[in-house]
Design a protein around this motif. Structure first.
Motif, PDB file in Angstrom:
ATOM      1  N   LEU A  95      -7.731  -3.505  -4.107  1.00 19.26           N
ATOM      2  CA  LEU A  95      -8.588  -4.556  -4.647  1.00 19.26           C
ATOM      3  C   LEU A  95      -9.816  -4.794  -3.781  1.00 19.26           C
ATOM      4  CD1 LEU A  95      -5.989  -7.238  -5.803  1.00 19.26           C
ATOM      5  CD2 LEU A  95      -7.142  -5.505  -7.169  1.00 19.26           C
ATOM      6  N   GLY A  96      -9.851  -4.218  -2.592  1.00 22.02           N
ATOM      7  CA  GLY A  96     -11.008  -4.381  -1.713  1.00 22.02           C
ATOM      8  C   GLY A  96     -10.747  -5.230  -0.494  1.00 22.02           C
ATOM      9  N   VAL A  97      -9.495  -5.614  -0.258  1.00 20.88           N
ATOM     10  CA  VAL A  97      -9.148  -6.393   0.932  1.00 20.88           C
ATOM     11  C   VAL A  97      -8.819  -5.415   2.050  1.00 20.88           C
ATOM     12  CG1 VAL A  97      -7.634  -8.158   1.892  1.00 20.88           C
ATOM     13  CG2 VAL A  97      -8.254  -8.239  -0.521  1.00 20.88           C
ATOM     14  N   VAL A  98      -9.706  -5.277   3.006  1.00 22.19           N
ATOM     15  CA  VAL A  98      -9.544  -4.262   4.050  1.00 22.19           C
ATOM     16  C   VAL A  98      -8.489  -4.688   5.057  1.00 22.19           C
ATOM     17  CG1 VAL A  98     -10.732  -2.989   5.864  1.00 22.19           C
ATOM     18  CG2 VAL A  98     -11.924  -3.519   3.732  1.00 22.19           C
ATOM     19  N   ARG A  99      -8.501  -5.952   5.463  1.00 24.33           N
ATOM     20  CA  ARG A  99      -7.562  -6.441   6.470  1.00 24.33           C
ATOM     21  C   ARG A  99      -6.342  -7.057   5.787  1.00 24.33           C
ATOM     22  NH1 ARG A  99     -12.436  -6.578   8.763  1.00 24.33           N
ATOM     23  NH2 ARG A  99     -12.571  -6.135  10.996  1.00 24.33           N
ATOM     24  N   VAL A 100      -5.185  -6.469   6.029  1.00 26.07           N
ATOM     25  CA  VAL A 100      -3.932  -6.940   5.451  1.00 26.07           C
ATOM     26  C   VAL A 100      -2.928  -7.113   6.576  1.00 26.07           C
ATOM     27  CG1 VAL A 100      -2.123  -6.512   3.771  1.00 26.07           C
ATOM     28  CG2 VAL A 100      -4.435  -5.699   3.318  1.00 26.07           C
ATOM     29  N   LEU A 101      -2.322  -8.295   6.653  1.00 23.63           N
ATOM     30  CA  LEU A 101      -1.389  -8.620   7.727  1.00 23.63           C
ATOM     31  C   LEU A 101      -0.042  -9.046   7.154  1.00 23.63           C
ATOM     32  CD1 LEU A 101      -3.841 -10.755   9.824  1.00 23.63           C
ATOM     33  CD2 LEU A 101      -2.907  -8.581  10.540  1.00 23.63           C
ATOM     34  N   PRO A 102       1.038  -8.839   7.886  1.00 23.40           N
ATOM     35  CA  PRO A 102       2.329  -9.386   7.460  1.00 23.40           C
ATOM     36  C   PRO A 102       2.337 -10.899   7.639  1.00 23.40           C
ATOM     37  CG  PRO A 102       2.534  -8.324   9.592  1.00 23.40           C
ATOM     38  CD  PRO A 102       1.148  -8.019   9.103  1.00 23.40           C
ATOM     39  N   ALA A 103       3.055 -11.583   6.774  1.00 19.80           N
ATOM     40  CA  ALA A 103       3.044 -13.044   6.815  1.00 19.80           C
ATOM     41  C   ALA A 103       3.666 -13.606   8.074  1.00 19.80           C
ATOM     42  CB  ALA A 103       3.773 -13.591   5.584  1.00 19.80           C
ATOM     43  N   ASP A 104       4.496 -12.820   8.756  1.00 23.13           N
ATOM     44  CA  ASP A 104       5.119 -13.319   9.979  1.00 23.13           C
ATOM     45  C   ASP A 104       4.296 -13.009  11.220  1.00 23.13           C
ATOM     46  OD1 ASP A 104       5.437 -10.615   9.997  1.00 23.13           O
ATOM     47  OD2 ASP A 104       7.599 -10.622  10.400  1.00 23.13           O
ATOM     48  N   ALA A 105       3.047 -12.598  11.041  1.00 20.17           N
ATOM     49  CA  ALA A 105       2.186 -12.345  12.198  1.00 20.17           C
ATOM     50  C   ALA A 105       1.895 -13.653  12.925  1.00 20.17           C
ATOM     51  CB  ALA A 105       0.880 -11.686  11.747  1.00 20.17           C
ATOM     52  N   GLU A 106       1.615 -13.559  14.204  1.00 23.75           N
ATOM     53  CA  GLU A 106       1.307 -14.745  14.994  1.00 23.75           C
ATOM     54  C   GLU A 106       0.030 -15.402  14.484  1.00 23.75           C
ATOM     55  OE1 GLU A 106       3.107 -16.140  17.292  1.00 23.75           O
ATOM     56  OE2 GLU A 106       4.673 -14.603  17.129  1.00 23.75           O
ATOM     57  N   PRO A 107      -0.035 -16.747  14.517  1.00 23.68           N
ATOM     58  CA  PRO A 107      -1.253 -17.428  14.063  1.00 23.68           C
ATOM     59  C   PRO A 107      -2.509 -16.947  14.786  1.00 23.68           C
ATOM     60  CG  PRO A 107       0.532 -18.999  14.322  1.00 23.68           C
ATOM     61  CD  PRO A 107       1.035 -17.690  14.859  1.00 23.68           C
ATOM     62  N   GLU A 108      -2.392 -16.641  16.051  1.00 26.15           N
ATOM     63  CA  GLU A 108      -3.559 -16.150  16.782  1.00 26.15           C
ATOM     64  C   GLU A 108      -4.023 -14.803  16.228  1.00 26.15           C
ATOM     65  OE1 GLU A 108      -6.724 -15.532  19.047  1.00 26.15           O
ATOM     66  OE2 GLU A 108      -5.593 -17.424  18.876  1.00 26.15           O
ATOM     67  N   ALA A 109      -3.073 -13.930  15.826  1.00 24.45           N
ATOM     68  CA  ALA A 109      -3.446 -12.639  15.247  1.00 24.45           C
ATOM     69  C   ALA A 109      -4.149 -12.835  13.904  1.00 24.45           C
ATOM     70  CB  ALA A 109      -2.212 -11.764  15.082  1.00 24.45           C
ATOM     71  N   ILE A 110      -3.655 -13.784  13.108  1.00 22.99           N
ATOM     72  CA  ILE A 110      -4.298 -14.059  11.822  1.00 22.99           C
ATOM     73  C   ILE A 110      -5.686 -14.642  12.038  1.00 22.99           C
ATOM     74  CG2 ILE A 110      -4.148 -15.412   9.702  1.00 22.99           C
ATOM     75  CD1 ILE A 110      -1.112 -15.208   9.902  1.00 22.99           C
ATOM     76  N   ALA A 111      -5.812 -15.571  12.980  1.00 23.08           N
ATOM     77  CA  ALA A 111      -7.122 -16.157  13.269  1.00 23.08           C
ATOM     78  C   ALA A 111      -8.096 -15.101  13.769  1.00 23.08           C
ATOM     79  CB  ALA A 111      -6.967 -17.278  14.304  1.00 23.08           C
ATOM     80  N   ARG A 112      -7.600 -14.183  14.605  1.00 19.34           N
ATOM     81  CA  ARG A 112      -8.474 -13.115  15.113  1.00 19.34           C
ATOM     82  C   ARG A 112      -8.924 -12.208  13.969  1.00 19.34           C
ATOM     83  NH1 ARG A 112      -5.410 -11.625  18.773  1.00 19.34           N
ATOM     84  NH2 ARG A 112      -4.363  -9.846  17.786  1.00 19.34           N
ATOM     85  N   ALA A 113      -8.009 -11.907  13.044  1.00 23.52           N
ATOM     86  CA  ALA A 113      -8.387 -11.076  11.898  1.00 23.52           C
ATOM     87  C   ALA A 113      -9.452 -11.774  11.046  1.00 23.52           C
ATOM     88  CB  ALA A 113      -7.157 -10.759  11.059  1.00 23.52           C
ATOM     89  N   LEU A 114      -9.348 -13.079  10.879  1.00 15.90           N
ATOM     90  CA  LEU A 114     -10.362 -13.816  10.125  1.00 15.90           C
ATOM     91  C   LEU A 114     -11.717 -13.745  10.812  1.00 15.90           C
ATOM     92  CD1 LEU A 114      -8.210 -16.925   9.153  1.00 15.90           C
ATOM     93  CD2 LEU A 114      -9.191 -15.278   7.553  1.00 15.90           C
ATOM     94  N   ARG A 115     -11.730 -13.918  12.124  1.00 15.08           N
ATOM     95  CA  ARG A 115     -13.004 -13.848  12.854  1.00 15.08           C
ATOM     96  C   ARG A 115     -13.600 -12.446  12.780  1.00 15.08           C
ATOM     97  NH1 ARG A 115      -9.986 -17.066  16.554  1.00 15.08           N
ATOM     98  NH2 ARG A 115      -9.507 -15.193  17.775  1.00 15.08           N
ATOM     99  N   GLU A 116     -12.758 -11.432  12.913  1.00 13.60           N
ATOM    100  CA  GLU A 116     -13.251 -10.055  12.847  1.00 13.60           C
ATOM    101  C   GLU A 116     -13.760  -9.712  11.449  1.00 13.60           C
ATOM    102  OE1 GLU A 116      -9.959  -7.758  14.116  1.00 13.60           O
ATOM    103  OE2 GLU A 116     -10.319  -8.091  16.260  1.00 13.60           O
ATOM    104  N   ALA A 117     -13.119 -10.263  10.426  1.00 12.36           N
ATOM    105  CA  ALA A 117     -13.585 -10.018   9.065  1.00 12.36           C
ATOM    106  C   ALA A 117     -14.970 -10.618   8.848  1.00 12.36           C
ATOM    107  CB  ALA A 117     -12.590 -10.600   8.060  1.00 12.36           C
TER     108      ALA A 117
END
Length: 426
Positions: A95-117
């Protein structure tokens, strides 16, 4: 300043806990709106109050068009899937979503992915692996075979308005490449009136390219699905028929067409796409990023193709149209370097040596050399059209067929077959 984020992960048991964890100041992320569906998420994106969106694969009515609208609004997207759900991760990527993370990832990892996106940093290594790389042939029907793992080539057959013979060239190239044992897929992507099905005597009521685009928009198209949607004309040739009616052109959204071509590279070694002529963009629609554009599919094909064939007629009117069309192509897609093929070459319309005069004129006004001249053979093309068969079947010794076979060998990367000697008395 904290990153402003929208969330659309409703229906997940971990949604409340995740949003609470992301709102902590030490992560540098602030959730400004929790959306319940795609419509609310798109409405929030247009307000300009957020820079990124965090969504789940289970979000209802999520498709490629919605992701494209988020990107157009300047909102970066990060997806979440249930741990180990590689199928959902694969769908989000399609669908065009390049960054995909597992839901049990650490909040810091999710926040970092958002900033990098938001900043455009390349995808980090914590993303869920692409399952297609590990299981390229999973679920394929027996007739699909293993196929190339995304390494197939795409050739776009395009040309100016009129009747330069784009479909004749596209069908001939695909058929000849298949006869040279090159696994080939012929795609009818003409949004103004594709006739590949009629030329080959196939039913144009079959789903074809429209169904493939719908599955691509929903994130469910893979190589096996594409193989099921395409007609198997011969052991090495499949055909993805075009729109049954020209007014159905909104079904071929540009991004969905791009996904279809990606899967075509996985299915066939060579994909030949019959394109429409127009490259014009509607100035009024260009201010509305959500409005469909009729020529968007053609532009996507030309931009994605490895080779673009510009098919020109051989009379003065057709040559003038070709000069203008090449100028339009240069303005619209300056990075595309088309191959000029002159079709319907015959004596009469151009005085003197037709090939030399045409080559000189196109070289002077476009700065491009003619790669191939295809002779006019009205008798053979009429016989093929009347019976719904190819030139190789109705006129195997036609000079037009010989020219198409040589061009197909060149594009398919295989040796050109030696010409057969004519029988005595013919």
């Amino acid at each position: 300043m904290a990153l402003q984020v929208f969330t659309a992960v409703t229906g997940a048991a971990w949604e409340s806990e995740l949003v609470g964890a992301l709102d902590r100041e030490d992560h540098g992320v602030t959730v400004v709106r929790r959306c319940v569906d795609v419509a609310e998420l798109l409405a929030a994106a247009t307000t300009g109050t957020g820079q990124a969106a965090l969504l789940s694969a289970e979000l209802r009515r999520l498709d490629g068009s919605a992701v494209a609208r988020l990107h157009a609004a300047g909102v970066a997207v990060v997806g979440l899937v249930e741990p180990g759900d590689t199928r959902a991760a694969d769908r989000l990527r399609q669908l065009g979503v390049v960054r995909v993370l597992p839901a049990d990832a650490e909040p810091e990892a999710i926040a970092r992915a958002l900033r990098e996106a938001v900043t455009g940093v390349p995808v980090a290594g914590h993303d869920v692996a692409d399952p297609r790389a590990a299981l390229p042939a999973l679920g394929l029907p027996p007739e699909a075979g293993a196929g190339p793992a995304g390494g197939g080539r795409v050739v776009a057959v395009w040309g100016p308005t009129g009747a330069p013979g784009r479909t004749t060239v596209a069908v001939g190239l695909a058929d000849e490449a298949a006869r040279l044992d090159v696994p080939t897929l012929l795609v009818d992507a003409d949004v103004y009136g594709g006739v590949v099905a009629q030329v080959l005597g196939l039913l144009d009521e079959s789903p074809g390219v429209a169904a493939a685009a719908r599955q691509a928009a929903a994130g469910t198209l893979d190589r096996a699905a594409l193989a099921r949607l395409a007609w198997s004309v011969s052991p090495q040739l499949r055909v993805l028929t075009g729109l049954a009616r020209a007014d159905r052109w909104p079904e071929l959204r540009p991004r969905a067409v791009g996904v279809v071509l990606e899967e075509a590279r996985r299915l066939a070694a060579l994909t030949v796409v019959d394109c429409a002529f127009s490259l014009e963009e509607d100035e009024e629609l260009s201010f509305d990023t959500a409005a469909p554009r009729r020529n968007g599919a053609t532009l996507t094909v030309l931009e994605s193709a490895d080779e673009v064939l510009c098919v020109s007629g051989a009379d003065p009117v057709a040559l003038q149209r070709t000069v203008r069309a090449l100028a339009e192509l240069r303005d619209a897609l300056p990075e595309v370097e088309p191959i000029v093929v002159v079709n319907q070459v015959r004596r009469g319309p151009v005085p003197g040596d037709a090939r030399q005069e045409i080559a000189t004129a196109l070289g002077r006004f476009t700065g491009r050399e003619v790669r191939a001249f295809l002779p006019a053979d009205r008798k053979a093309t009429d016989a093929a059209l009347a019976t719904g068969r190819t030139l190789a079947e109705v006129a195997p010794h036609s000079a037009l067929r010989t020219g198409l076979r040589a061009l197909a060998a060149e594009l398919g990367g295989v040796p050109a077959p030696a010409g057969r000697r004519a029988r005595r008395g013919r």
